[in-house]
Design a protein around this motif. Structure first.
Motif, PDB file in Angstrom:
ATOM      1  N   ASP A  81       0.764  -1.216   0.041  1.00 29.81           N
ATOM      2  CA  ASP A  81      -0.084   0.014  -0.060  1.00 29.81           C
ATOM      3  C   ASP A  81       0.669   1.255  -0.221  1.00 29.81           C
ATOM      4  N   VAL A  82       2.237   1.121  -0.072  1.00 26.28           N
ATOM      5  CA  VAL A  82       2.967   2.349   0.096  1.00 26.28           C
ATOM      6  C   VAL A  82       4.194   2.256  -1.151  1.00 26.28           C
ATOM      7  N   ASP A  83       4.523   3.529  -1.514  1.00 29.06           N
ATOM      8  CA  ASP A  83       5.423   3.562  -2.732  1.00 29.06           C
ATOM      9  C   ASP A  83       6.931   2.924  -2.023  1.00 29.06           C
ATOM     10  N   TYR A  84       7.756   2.376  -2.572  1.00 26.94           N
ATOM     11  CA  TYR A  84       9.112   1.897  -2.280  1.00 26.94           C
ATOM     12  C   TYR A  84       9.996   2.300  -3.192  1.00 26.94           C
ATOM     13  N   ALA A  85      11.261   2.076  -2.852  1.00 25.46           N
ATOM     14  CA  ALA A  85      12.399   2.112  -3.749  1.00 25.46           C
ATOM     15  C   ALA A  85      13.354   0.985  -3.335  1.00 25.46           C
ATOM     16  N   THR A  86      14.205   0.336  -4.399  1.00 21.14           N
ATOM     17  CA  THR A  86      14.955  -0.738  -4.021  1.00 21.14           C
ATOM     18  C   THR A  86      16.366  -0.241  -4.332  1.00 21.14           C
ATOM     19  N   VAL A  87      17.511  -0.454  -3.357  1.00 26.53           N
ATOM     20  CA  VAL A  87      18.653  -0.332  -3.675  1.00 26.53           C
ATOM     21  C   VAL A  87      19.383  -1.398  -4.245  1.00 26.53           C
ATOM     22  N   PHE A  88      20.465  -1.211  -4.956  1.00 24.10           N
ATOM     23  CA  PHE A  88      21.365  -2.101  -5.603  1.00 24.10           C
ATOM     24  C   PHE A  88      22.828  -1.634  -5.916  1.00 24.10           C
ATOM     25  N   SER A  89      23.801  -2.375  -5.486  1.00 25.24           N
ATOM     26  CA  SER A  89      25.095  -2.037  -5.384  1.00 25.24           C
ATOM     27  C   SER A  89      25.917  -2.663  -6.703  1.00 25.24           C
ATOM     28  N   PHE A 125      14.753   3.037  -8.485  1.00 17.34           N
ATOM     29  CA  PHE A 125      15.852   2.205  -8.040  1.00 17.34           C
ATOM     30  C   PHE A 125      16.867   3.444  -7.575  1.00 17.34           C
ATOM     31  N   ILE A 126      17.646   2.683  -6.667  1.00 20.26           N
ATOM     32  CA  ILE A 126      19.003   3.752  -6.321  1.00 20.26           C
ATOM     33  C   ILE A 126      20.061   2.564  -6.453  1.00 20.26           C
ATOM     34  N   SER A 182      22.020  -8.037  -4.494  1.00 22.73           N
ATOM     35  CA  SER A 182      21.080  -6.876  -4.604  1.00 22.73           C
ATOM     36  C   SER A 182      20.419  -6.480  -5.849  1.00 22.73           C
ATOM     37  N   SER A 183      21.273  -6.957  -6.933  1.00 24.66           N
ATOM     38  CA  SER A 183      20.449  -6.905  -8.078  1.00 24.66           C
ATOM     39  C   SER A 183      19.320  -7.733  -8.390  1.00 24.66           C
ATOM     40  N   LEU A 184      19.531  -9.141  -8.128  1.00 26.59           N
ATOM     41  CA  LEU A 184      18.524 -10.046  -8.102  1.00 26.59           C
ATOM     42  C   LEU A 184      17.387  -9.665  -7.231  1.00 26.59           C
ATOM     43  N   ALA A 185      17.613  -9.184  -5.839  1.00 23.37           N
ATOM     44  CA  ALA A 185      16.570  -8.733  -5.011  1.00 23.37           C
ATOM     45  C   ALA A 185      15.718  -7.398  -5.836  1.00 23.37           C
ATOM     46  N   SER A 186      16.649  -6.663  -6.244  1.00 25.02           N
ATOM     47  CA  SER A 186      15.800  -5.419  -6.987  1.00 25.02           C
ATOM     48  C   SER A 186      15.001  -5.809  -7.948  1.00 25.02           C
ATOM     49  N   ILE A 187      15.290  -6.785  -9.026  1.00 29.32           N
ATOM     50  CA  ILE A 187      14.656  -7.377 -10.236  1.00 29.32           C
ATOM     51  C   ILE A 187      13.385  -7.869  -9.538  1.00 29.32           C
ATOM     52  N   TYR A 188      13.639  -9.042  -8.722  1.00 32.97           N
ATOM     53  CA  TYR A 188      12.200  -9.712  -8.142  1.00 32.97           C
ATOM     54  C   TYR A 188      11.404  -8.942  -7.703  1.00 32.97           C
TER      55      TYR A 188
END
Length: 121
Positions: free
Chosen positions: A46-54, A75-76, A59-65
């Motif tokens: 129910d809220v906006d979110y951002a995902t961070v990858f390095s 994305f950050i 972190s890349s797989l987590a962001s994509i999934y």
């Protein structure tokens, strides 16, 4: 040894033996299922979110999934100048989100943040 934990205590020999008998396709399907389940459980509904990858695999797989469950507001990308070149090719992430913020981290910023983390622990 990781901290006070022996690495061997984290590995279940029976599971390793069972996995050796599985095909690569089966193992990839199981991995896909686990990443999808984890993303479904952590992405806020129910809220906006951002995902961070390095630039690392995790972190890349987590962001994509996560983005496959619900598109993040942004994305950050953390760019470690001495370590990787993640910000040189963001095309895989641009398919999933309209905004990518890049934060450049130099060795001094990293060392300062690292020290603060240990001081607060």
């Amino acid at each position: 040894m990781i901290g006070q934990v022996a690495l061997s205590s984290l590995i279940d020999a029976r599971t390793v033996d069972l996995n050796k008998k599985k095909s690569s396709e089966t193992l990839l399907e199981e991995l896909h299922f686990e990443f999808e389940s984890a993303a479904r459980s952590i992405v806020p509904k129910d809220v906006d979110y951002a995902t961070v990858f390095s630039g690392g695999v995790d972190s890349s797989l987590a962001s994509i999934y996560c983005s496959l469950q619900k598109q993040p507001k942004s994305f950050i990308a953390l760019s470690f100048a001495w370590k990787d070149k993640i910000t040189e090719d963001l095309s895989v992430f641009k398919k999933n989100v309209s905004q990518i913020d890049v934060i450049s981290i130099n060795k001094e910023i990293f060392a300062e943040a690292f020290d603060r983390c240990y001081e607060s622990a």
